[in-house]
Structure formats: structure tokens, C-alpha cells
Design a protein around this motif. Structure first.
Motif, PDB file in Angstrom:
ATOM      1  N   ILE A   7      57.132 -29.310   5.343  1.00 33.36           N
ATOM      2  CA  ILE A   7      55.823 -28.723   5.866  1.00 33.36           C
ATOM      3  C   ILE A   7      56.439 -26.953   6.332  1.00 33.36           C
ATOM      4  CG2 ILE A   7      54.362 -28.838   8.247  1.00 33.36           C
ATOM      5  CD1 ILE A   7      54.169 -32.094   6.516  1.00 33.36           C
ATOM      6  N   ILE A   8      57.362 -26.799   6.711  1.00 32.91           N
ATOM      7  CA  ILE A   8      57.566 -25.618   7.798  1.00 32.91           C
ATOM      8  C   ILE A   8      57.580 -24.901   6.737  1.00 32.91           C
ATOM      9  CG2 ILE A   8      59.177 -27.212   9.243  1.00 32.91           C
ATOM     10  CD1 ILE A   8      61.831 -26.487   7.542  1.00 32.91           C
ATOM     11  N   THR A   9      57.881 -24.391   5.964  1.00 35.45           N
ATOM     12  CA  THR A   9      57.709 -24.021   5.006  1.00 35.45           C
ATOM     13  C   THR A   9      56.327 -22.604   4.301  1.00 35.45           C
ATOM     14  OG1 THR A   9      57.653 -25.027   2.025  1.00 35.45           O
ATOM     15  CG2 THR A   9      59.757 -24.389   3.578  1.00 35.45           C
ATOM     16  N   MET A  10      55.129 -24.007   4.985  1.00 40.71           N
ATOM     17  CA  MET A  10      53.823 -23.576   4.525  1.00 40.71           C
ATOM     18  C   MET A  10      53.341 -22.819   5.203  1.00 40.71           C
ATOM     19  SD  MET A  10      52.820 -27.318   3.601  1.00 40.71           S
ATOM     20  CE  MET A  10      51.020 -27.281   3.363  1.00 40.71           C
ATOM     21  N   ASP A  11      52.814 -22.179   4.782  1.00 41.10           N
ATOM     22  CA  ASP A  11      52.090 -21.158   6.232  1.00 41.10           C
ATOM     23  C   ASP A  11      50.934 -21.429   6.512  1.00 41.10           C
ATOM     24  OD1 ASP A  11      48.854 -20.390   4.976  1.00 41.10           O
ATOM     25  OD2 ASP A  11      49.737 -21.207   3.439  1.00 41.10           O
ATOM     26  N   ASP A  12      50.476 -20.632   8.120  1.00 40.93           N
ATOM     27  CA  ASP A  12      50.291 -21.456   9.237  1.00 40.93           C
ATOM     28  C   ASP A  12      48.548 -22.050   8.140  1.00 40.93           C
ATOM     29  OD1 ASP A  12      52.092 -21.639  10.963  1.00 40.93           O
ATOM     30  OD2 ASP A  12      51.059 -19.564  11.968  1.00 40.93           O
ATOM     31  N   PHE A  18      44.962 -29.114   5.869  1.00 42.61           N
ATOM     32  CA  PHE A  18      46.112 -31.048   5.954  1.00 42.61           C
ATOM     33  C   PHE A  18      45.623 -31.246   7.006  1.00 42.61           C
ATOM     34  CE2 PHE A  18      50.541 -30.000   6.424  1.00 42.61           C
ATOM     35  CZ  PHE A  18      50.679 -30.929   7.093  1.00 42.61           C
ATOM     36  N   LEU A  19      45.754 -30.691   8.290  1.00 43.04           N
ATOM     37  CA  LEU A  19      45.981 -31.414   9.482  1.00 43.04           C
ATOM     38  C   LEU A  19      44.754 -31.462   9.489  1.00 43.04           C
ATOM     39  CD1 LEU A  19      48.039 -29.539  12.304  1.00 43.04           C
ATOM     40  CD2 LEU A  19      48.406 -31.421  11.497  1.00 43.04           C
ATOM     41  N   ASN A  36      62.848 -31.722  15.009  1.00 42.92           N
ATOM     42  CA  ASN A  36      61.901 -30.754  15.643  1.00 42.92           C
ATOM     43  C   ASN A  36      61.491 -29.359  15.280  1.00 42.92           C
ATOM     44  OD1 ASN A  36      63.241 -31.877  17.874  1.00 42.92           O
ATOM     45  ND2 ASN A  36      64.607 -31.315  18.512  1.00 42.92           N
ATOM     46  N   ASP A  37      62.629 -29.168  14.111  1.00 44.12           N
ATOM     47  CA  ASP A  37      60.722 -27.865  13.014  1.00 44.12           C
ATOM     48  C   ASP A  37      59.820 -28.399  12.709  1.00 44.12           C
ATOM     49  OD1 ASP A  37      63.266 -26.194  13.459  1.00 44.12           O
ATOM     50  OD2 ASP A  37      64.297 -26.610  11.916  1.00 44.12           O
ATOM     51  N   VAL A  38      60.231 -29.502  12.122  1.00 50.92           N
ATOM     52  CA  VAL A  38      58.871 -30.088  11.182  1.00 50.92           C
ATOM     53  C   VAL A  38      57.625 -30.379  12.391  1.00 50.92           C
ATOM     54  CG1 VAL A  38      57.403 -31.678  10.371  1.00 50.92           C
ATOM     55  CG2 VAL A  38      59.393 -31.121   8.963  1.00 50.92           C
ATOM     56  N   ALA A  39      58.023 -31.091  13.757  1.00 49.52           N
ATOM     57  CA  ALA A  39      57.139 -31.287  14.788  1.00 49.52           C
ATOM     58  C   ALA A  39      56.879 -29.620  15.633  1.00 49.52           C
ATOM     59  CB  ALA A  39      58.040 -32.077  15.742  1.00 49.52           C
ATOM     60  N   HIS A  40      57.531 -28.834  15.330  1.00 51.29           N
ATOM     61  CA  HIS A  40      56.955 -27.611  15.871  1.00 51.29           C
ATOM     62  C   HIS A  40      56.156 -26.776  15.595  1.00 51.29           C
ATOM     63  CE1 HIS A  40      56.603 -23.939  17.677  1.00 51.29           C
ATOM     64  NE2 HIS A  40      57.306 -23.519  17.780  1.00 51.29           N
ATOM     65  N   LYS A  41      56.407 -27.065  13.987  1.00 48.52           N
ATOM     66  CA  LYS A  41      55.050 -26.065  12.607  1.00 48.52           C
ATOM     67  C   LYS A  41      53.623 -27.898  13.026  1.00 48.52           C
ATOM     68  CE  LYS A  41      54.943 -23.798   9.487  1.00 48.52           C
ATOM     69  NZ  LYS A  41      54.373 -22.501   9.243  1.00 48.52           N
ATOM     70  N   ILE A  42      53.719 -28.531  13.216  1.00 48.27           N
ATOM     71  CA  ILE A  42      52.835 -29.119  13.167  1.00 48.27           C
ATOM     72  C   ILE A  42      51.945 -29.199  15.157  1.00 48.27           C
ATOM     73  CG2 ILE A  42      51.934 -31.662  13.293  1.00 48.27           C
ATOM     74  CD1 ILE A  42      53.435 -32.232  10.748  1.00 48.27           C
ATOM     75  N   PHE A  43      52.452 -29.300  15.570  1.00 53.16           N
ATOM     76  CA  PHE A  43      52.405 -29.015  16.465  1.00 53.16           C
ATOM     77  C   PHE A  43      51.590 -27.802  17.343  1.00 53.16           C
ATOM     78  CE2 PHE A  43      54.550 -32.767  18.382  1.00 53.16           C
ATOM     79  CZ  PHE A  43      53.969 -34.063  18.774  1.00 53.16           C
ATOM     80  N   SER A  44      52.429 -26.568  16.800  1.00 50.37           N
ATOM     81  CA  SER A  44      51.344 -25.382  16.795  1.00 50.37           C
ATOM     82  C   SER A  44      50.688 -24.790  16.134  1.00 50.37           C
ATOM     83  CB  SER A  44      52.521 -24.188  16.382  1.00 50.37           C
ATOM     84  OG  SER A  44      53.127 -24.019  15.072  1.00 50.37           O
ATOM     85  N   ASN A  45      50.121 -26.266  14.832  1.00 48.76           N
ATOM     86  CA  ASN A  45      48.840 -25.895  14.362  1.00 48.76           C
ATOM     87  C   ASN A  45      47.642 -26.362  14.203  1.00 48.76           C
ATOM     88  OD1 ASN A  45      49.595 -23.502  12.175  1.00 48.76           O
ATOM     89  ND2 ASN A  45      51.327 -24.445  12.182  1.00 48.76           N
ATOM     90  N   MET A  46      48.003 -27.009  15.739  1.00 51.10           N
ATOM     91  CA  MET A  46      46.966 -27.997  16.219  1.00 51.10           C
ATOM     92  C   MET A  46      46.073 -27.464  17.474  1.00 51.10           C
ATOM     93  SD  MET A  46      48.271 -31.788  16.896  1.00 51.10           S
ATOM     94  CE  MET A  46      49.144 -31.617  15.460  1.00 51.10           C
ATOM     95  N   GLU A  88      42.972 -25.397  -2.628  1.00 45.38           N
ATOM     96  CA  GLU A  88      42.417 -25.591  -0.798  1.00 45.38           C
ATOM     97  C   GLU A  88      43.512 -25.018   0.209  1.00 45.38           C
ATOM     98  OE1 GLU A  88      39.406 -27.848   0.738  1.00 45.38           O
ATOM     99  OE2 GLU A  88      38.998 -28.753  -1.390  1.00 45.38           O
ATOM    100  N   LEU A  89      44.782 -25.442  -0.446  1.00 44.89           N
ATOM    101  CA  LEU A  89      45.705 -24.309   0.119  1.00 44.89           C
ATOM    102  C   LEU A  89      46.994 -24.544  -0.526  1.00 44.89           C
ATOM    103  CD1 LEU A  89      48.691 -26.943   0.563  1.00 44.89           C
ATOM    104  CD2 LEU A  89      46.918 -28.161   1.918  1.00 44.89           C
ATOM    105  N   ILE A  90      48.191 -24.189  -0.735  1.00 46.53           N
ATOM    106  CA  ILE A  90      49.304 -23.259  -1.280  1.00 46.53           C
ATOM    107  C   ILE A  90      50.783 -23.848  -0.289  1.00 46.53           C
ATOM    108  CG2 ILE A  90      50.536 -21.212  -2.218  1.00 46.53           C
ATOM    109  CD1 ILE A  90      47.878 -19.053  -1.474  1.00 46.53           C
ATOM    110  N   ILE A  91      51.194 -23.899  -1.444  1.00 45.47           N
ATOM    111  CA  ILE A  91      52.605 -24.545  -1.935  1.00 45.47           C
ATOM    112  C   ILE A  91      53.462 -24.031  -2.467  1.00 45.47           C
ATOM    113  CG2 ILE A  91      54.870 -26.724  -1.900  1.00 45.47           C
ATOM    114  CD1 ILE A  91      52.203 -27.757  -1.886  1.00 45.47           C
TER     115      ILE A  91
END
Length: 101
Positions: A7-12, A18-19, A36-46, A88-91
Motif C-alpha cells: 500500500i505504501i507504493t500506491m498513489d494517494d 480503496f478506503l 508504521n509506514d503503512v499506517a501513516h499512508k492509510i491515515f494520511s489519506n482519510m 478504478e485505481l492503479i497498482i
């Protein structure tokens, strides 16, 4: 093969997309076993409200089985894969795809 930590490699925008489809309970369980990196990426996009709700749930969720964490992460990865199949999204896969923003 896409895994939860990717998930950390995905664009915002893709993360935000997906959220919207994820069950909040799955997010709580999945984040319980993430770095922590994954959590930060998720939290910063909600939204801040949703982030606070998830953080509150994380604080009160204890004694979680690893199997439950892994299953929640797999459900989230399945959502991501389904959205990718629908375009609907890009990996980004190892530099094979070039993206024009």
C-alpha cells in the motif's frame, strides 16, 4: 503479487479510492498488525474524523489473533485487486508500467 504492505507504493488517490470500499473493522484489524509506514499512508489519506475513529478503535482493540489480522489484510488486498481490475485505481508493478499524471 500485491501484498498489504505494498500500500505504501500506491498513489494517494488510489489509497483514498480503496478506503471508501473497506470495512472500518477490517482496517482496524489490518492496522493492528501493520508497520508504521503503512499506517501513516492509510491515515494520511482519510478524513481526520475517520482517522480518529480508527485510532480510537485501535486503542481499545486488544488480544487480536494473527489469523484475524491476516484475514483482514487479505480482504483489503482483495478490494484493491477488484478495483484495479475495474480500472478504478492503479497498482504500480515493479516499474513495468509508466504512468502519466
Amino acid at each position: 503479487m500485491f501484498v498489504f504492505e505494498d500500500i505504501i507504493t500506491m498513489d494517494d488517490r488510489s489509497v483514498q479510492r480503496f478506503l471508501r470500499e473497506c470495512n472500518p473493522r477490517d482496517l482496524v484489524l489490518a492496522l493492528k498488525g501493520s508497520n508504521n509506514d503503512v499506517a501513516h499512508k492509510i491515515f494520511s489519506n482519510m478524513s481526520s474524523r475517520m482517522a480518529q475513529s480508527i485510532r480510537d478503535d485501535l486503542d481499545i482493540t486488544t488480544n487480536v489473533r494473527i489469523r484475524d489480522v491476516e484475514e483482514a489484510q487479505q480482504r483489503i488486498v482483495s478490494v484493491i485487486r477488484d478495483l484495479e481490475e475495474k480500472n478504478e485505481l492503479i497498482i504500480i508493478k515493479g516499474g513495468k508500467d509508466e504512468i502519466i499524471a
